[in-house]
Design a protein around this motif. Structure first.
Motif, PDB file in Angstrom:
ATOM      1  N   TYR A  23       0.826  -1.213   0.000  1.00  0.00           N
ATOM      2  CA  TYR A  23       0.000   0.000   0.000  1.00  0.00           C
ATOM      3  C   TYR A  23       0.854   1.254   0.000  1.00  0.00           C
ATOM      4  O   TYR A  23       0.648   2.172  -0.802  1.00  0.00           O
ATOM      5  CB  TYR A  23      -0.936  -0.006   1.208  1.00  0.00           C
ATOM      6  CG  TYR A  23      -1.804   1.232   1.301  1.00  0.00           C
ATOM      7  CD1 TYR A  23      -2.929   1.380   0.486  1.00  0.00           C
ATOM      8  CD2 TYR A  23      -1.504   2.252   2.201  1.00  0.00           C
ATOM      9  CE1 TYR A  23      -3.726   2.509   0.563  1.00  0.00           C
ATOM     10  CE2 TYR A  23      -2.298   3.386   2.285  1.00  0.00           C
ATOM     11  CZ  TYR A  23      -3.408   3.508   1.469  1.00  0.00           C
ATOM     12  OH  TYR A  23      -4.186   4.635   1.540  1.00  0.00           O
ATOM     13  N   PHE A  24       1.836   1.302   0.890  1.00  0.00           N
ATOM     14  CA  PHE A  24       2.634   2.521   1.039  1.00  0.00           C
ATOM     15  C   PHE A  24       3.720   2.687  -0.027  1.00  0.00           C
ATOM     16  O   PHE A  24       4.056   3.815  -0.390  1.00  0.00           O
ATOM     17  CB  PHE A  24       3.267   2.573   2.429  1.00  0.00           C
ATOM     18  CG  PHE A  24       2.303   2.883   3.524  1.00  0.00           C
ATOM     19  CD1 PHE A  24       1.586   4.074   3.531  1.00  0.00           C
ATOM     20  CD2 PHE A  24       2.069   1.989   4.556  1.00  0.00           C
ATOM     21  CE1 PHE A  24       0.680   4.373   4.527  1.00  0.00           C
ATOM     22  CE2 PHE A  24       1.166   2.273   5.568  1.00  0.00           C
ATOM     23  CZ  PHE A  24       0.474   3.464   5.554  1.00  0.00           C
ATOM     24  N   TRP A  27       1.184   1.016  -4.145  1.00  0.00           N
ATOM     25  CA  TRP A  27      -0.176   1.326  -4.596  1.00  0.00           C
ATOM     26  C   TRP A  27      -0.567   2.785  -4.452  1.00  0.00           C
ATOM     27  O   TRP A  27      -1.524   3.233  -5.085  1.00  0.00           O
ATOM     28  CB  TRP A  27      -1.193   0.460  -3.828  1.00  0.00           C
ATOM     29  CG  TRP A  27      -1.034  -1.014  -4.083  1.00  0.00           C
ATOM     30  CD1 TRP A  27      -0.394  -1.591  -5.134  1.00  0.00           C
ATOM     31  CD2 TRP A  27      -1.524  -2.078  -3.266  1.00  0.00           C
ATOM     32  NE1 TRP A  27      -0.444  -2.958  -5.030  1.00  0.00           N
ATOM     33  CE2 TRP A  27      -1.142  -3.296  -3.895  1.00  0.00           C
ATOM     34  CE3 TRP A  27      -2.250  -2.127  -2.073  1.00  0.00           C
ATOM     35  CZ2 TRP A  27      -1.460  -4.539  -3.360  1.00  0.00           C
ATOM     36  CZ3 TRP A  27      -2.571  -3.364  -1.542  1.00  0.00           C
ATOM     37  CH2 TRP A  27      -2.178  -4.554  -2.174  1.00  0.00           C
ATOM     38  N   THR A  28       0.093   3.538  -3.587  1.00  0.00           N
ATOM     39  CA  THR A  28      -0.314   4.935  -3.359  1.00  0.00           C
ATOM     40  C   THR A  28       0.478   5.882  -4.246  1.00  0.00           C
ATOM     41  O   THR A  28       1.679   5.700  -4.468  1.00  0.00           O
ATOM     42  CB  THR A  28      -0.118   5.339  -1.892  1.00  0.00           C
ATOM     43  OG1 THR A  28       1.226   5.045  -1.483  1.00  0.00           O
ATOM     44  CG2 THR A  28      -1.079   4.586  -1.002  1.00  0.00           C
ATOM     45  N   ASP A  29      -0.199   6.894  -4.719  1.00  0.00           N
ATOM     46  CA  ASP A  29       0.406   7.888  -5.607  1.00  0.00           C
ATOM     47  C   ASP A  29       0.958   9.041  -4.773  1.00  0.00           C
ATOM     48  O   ASP A  29       0.248   9.620  -3.948  1.00  0.00           O
ATOM     49  CB  ASP A  29      -0.660   8.405  -6.584  1.00  0.00           C
ATOM     50  CG  ASP A  29      -0.090   9.423  -7.566  1.00  0.00           C
ATOM     51  OD1 ASP A  29       1.143   9.488  -7.705  1.00  0.00           O
ATOM     52  OD2 ASP A  29      -0.900  10.145  -8.187  1.00  0.00           O
ATOM     53  N   ARG A  60       6.641   7.826   4.093  1.00  0.00           N
ATOM     54  CA  ARG A  60       6.288   6.436   3.806  1.00  0.00           C
ATOM     55  C   ARG A  60       6.788   5.497   4.899  1.00  0.00           C
ATOM     56  O   ARG A  60       6.049   4.647   5.397  1.00  0.00           O
ATOM     57  CB  ARG A  60       6.879   6.019   2.459  1.00  0.00           C
ATOM     58  CG  ARG A  60       6.074   6.484   1.257  1.00  0.00           C
ATOM     59  CD  ARG A  60       6.784   6.108  -0.027  1.00  0.00           C
ATOM     60  NE  ARG A  60       5.889   6.153  -1.164  1.00  0.00           N
ATOM     61  CZ  ARG A  60       6.276   5.932  -2.420  1.00  0.00           C
ATOM     62  NH1 ARG A  60       7.549   5.663  -2.669  1.00  0.00           N
ATOM     63  NH2 ARG A  60       5.413   5.984  -3.404  1.00  0.00           N
ATOM     64  N   PRO A 393      -1.540   9.420   1.843  1.00  0.00           N
ATOM     65  CA  PRO A 393      -2.557   8.461   1.389  1.00  0.00           C
ATOM     66  C   PRO A 393      -3.825   8.570   2.239  1.00  0.00           C
ATOM     67  O   PRO A 393      -3.772   8.981   3.406  1.00  0.00           O
ATOM     68  CB  PRO A 393      -1.874   7.098   1.590  1.00  0.00           C
ATOM     69  CG  PRO A 393      -0.413   7.391   1.617  1.00  0.00           C
ATOM     70  CD  PRO A 393      -0.279   8.756   2.219  1.00  0.00           C
TER      71      PRO A 393
END
Length: 424
Positions: A23-24, A27-29, A60, A393
């Motif tokens: 996720y960190f 997947w996150t922009d 992050r 995020p």
């Protein structure tokens, strides 16, 4: 039961950690939404390329560690009960004394010590990361001193509260939660009164603000807002951090306006005045008291639901875990487990309320100072010095942020209508 607990805990925690990592880090922009590009809220307009890179990296890693630690406390409480440590702690207390007023604090101390030791590696990792990225300037010995102070303050407060609570559980089997809640109300007021003058000075040195001209301007702002303050305090934080902060806390005669020396050293005078106007806004809009009221309401429902869930857990699993009565101090890990889970579940609501209050304080400050450039500049400087992520995020924002994101705050200030800009 023990083997299953270890196996499933490890499997689920590893899966959880992998999902967090994806996720960190995948997947996150980390980019800026198109609507904000080129505005004052775009970090590319006030941060160097290196600062931006460090900010994204640091955020992050810190977010990953923070979320990684979230379920650890729950796992510790479960493990303490499943492996029988809670029974060992209870029996040890009985060997020391036959009086519950001694046994209960001993249990609290043992449980808190075990929890602190098991969580220490993650706490140290967060501290190491902060030092590595230049946020923390605190030596290890100073950090450990603060940790030990926090440990003993936490123990004293918790031992007192839990001792009273378990006496109530024993005497008032069906109404202990309500009586405990009533007793908590004056205790919370007392702690709010005590915090600025007794607890805070244990961690840092507070002195009167040395810049008397700045103090006079801050007190003028306070006087305009009917804040009953006759001095401003400066706290030496530069030996611990490069981050900046200011706050107004306490009630009655113990009300204090406090500035970190890092804020004084890194912001221009008009930027400091905006930050202080924001904090004054919290006082004017009674956010300190609304926050206290929120804690009181949350405590009511927290104790109510904990009462019912603890009774159910004791009937269902208590005998296997070493306690058959709620008032048995061995049930304390279950009590903490339920309370922390409830706190986590309701935290998005609490944080949403907090973010709304912070927005109101920002608007109050810009209306009071009428200096958008100073307001925007102060938040930009806060972002740079703290390596803050201006656009975190969604999971981080809704489960961690008690403030709007820096991007949202700066954009609000840049586009805020209805003020006449102050003439220089």
């Amino acid at each position: 039961m023990k083997k299953k607990f270890v196996t499933w805990t490890l499997v689920l925690y590893v899966i959880y950690g992998l999902l967090l990592g994806l996720y960190f880090f995948q997947w996150t922009d980390v980019g800026v939404p198109p609507a904000y590009e080129g505005t004052a809220a775009d970090p590319a307009t006030f941060m160097t390329e290196k600062e931006l890179e460090l900010s994204q990296e640091y955020s992050r890693y810190q977010n990953f560690l923070s979320f990684l630690g979230e379920p650890l406390e729950w796992m510790i409480y479960l493990g303490v009960m499943i492996f029988g440590a809670s029974v060992v702690f209870r029996n040890f207390g009985k060997q020391i004394s036959r009086f519950r007023v001694i046994q209960i604090p001993i249990f609290v101390l043992l449980l808190q010590t075990l929890t602190t030791i098991l969580l220490f590696p993650l706490d140290y990792a967060r501290r190491w990361l902060s030092v590595e990225y230049g946020i923390s300037t605190q030596s290890f010995s100073s950090w450990m001193r603060d940790e030990l102070i926090g440990f003993w303050i936490g123990f004293i407060i918790m031992a007192l509260l839990i001792t009273v609570l378990y006496f109530l559980m024993k005497k008032f089997e069906k109404r202990w939660w309500l009586i405990a809640w009533v007793l908590m109300i004056p205790f919370l007021f007392f702690m709010m009164y005590l915090q600025p003058v007794v607890i805070d000075p244990l961690y840092n040195d507070f002195t009167e603000l040395q810049d008397k001209q700045l103090e006079e301007k801050i007190l003028t702002l306070a006087d305009e807002a009917d804040v009953p303050a006759d001095r401003v305090y400066e706290v030496n934080m530069s030996e611990k951090t490069n981050s900046m902060n200011a706050y107004v806390n306490g009630i009655g005669s113990n009300l204090r306006i406090v500035l970190w020396d890092t804020t004084l050293n890194r912001l221009q005078e008009n930027e400091v005045l905006f930050i202080m106007a924001h904090e004054i806004g919290h006082y004017v809009m009674n956010h300190l008291y609304w926050n206290l009221a929120g804690v009181i309401v949350a405590t009511f429902f927290g104790l109510y639901f904990t009462y019912h869930l603890l009774r159910y857990a004791t009937r269902r699993w208590g005998e296997r875990l070493g306690f058959t009565r709620v008032s048995d101090i061995s049930s304390l890990p279950m009590f903490f487990l339920i309370l922390t889970l409830l706190s986590f579940l309701f935290s998005p609501v609490e944080l949403a309320i907090s973010r709304n209050a912070e927005t109101d304080a920002d608007q109050y400050a810009i209306e009071m100072t009428r200096d958008p450039d100073a307001a925007i500049g102060s938040f930009q400087e806060l972002t740079v010095n703290g390596l803050s992520d201006v656009h975190p995020p969604a999971l981080v924002k809704y489960l961690r942020y008690g403030h709007p994101t820096m991007m949202e705050r700066i954009h609000m200030l840049e586009t805020y209508q209805g003020i006449d800009v102050k003439e220089e």
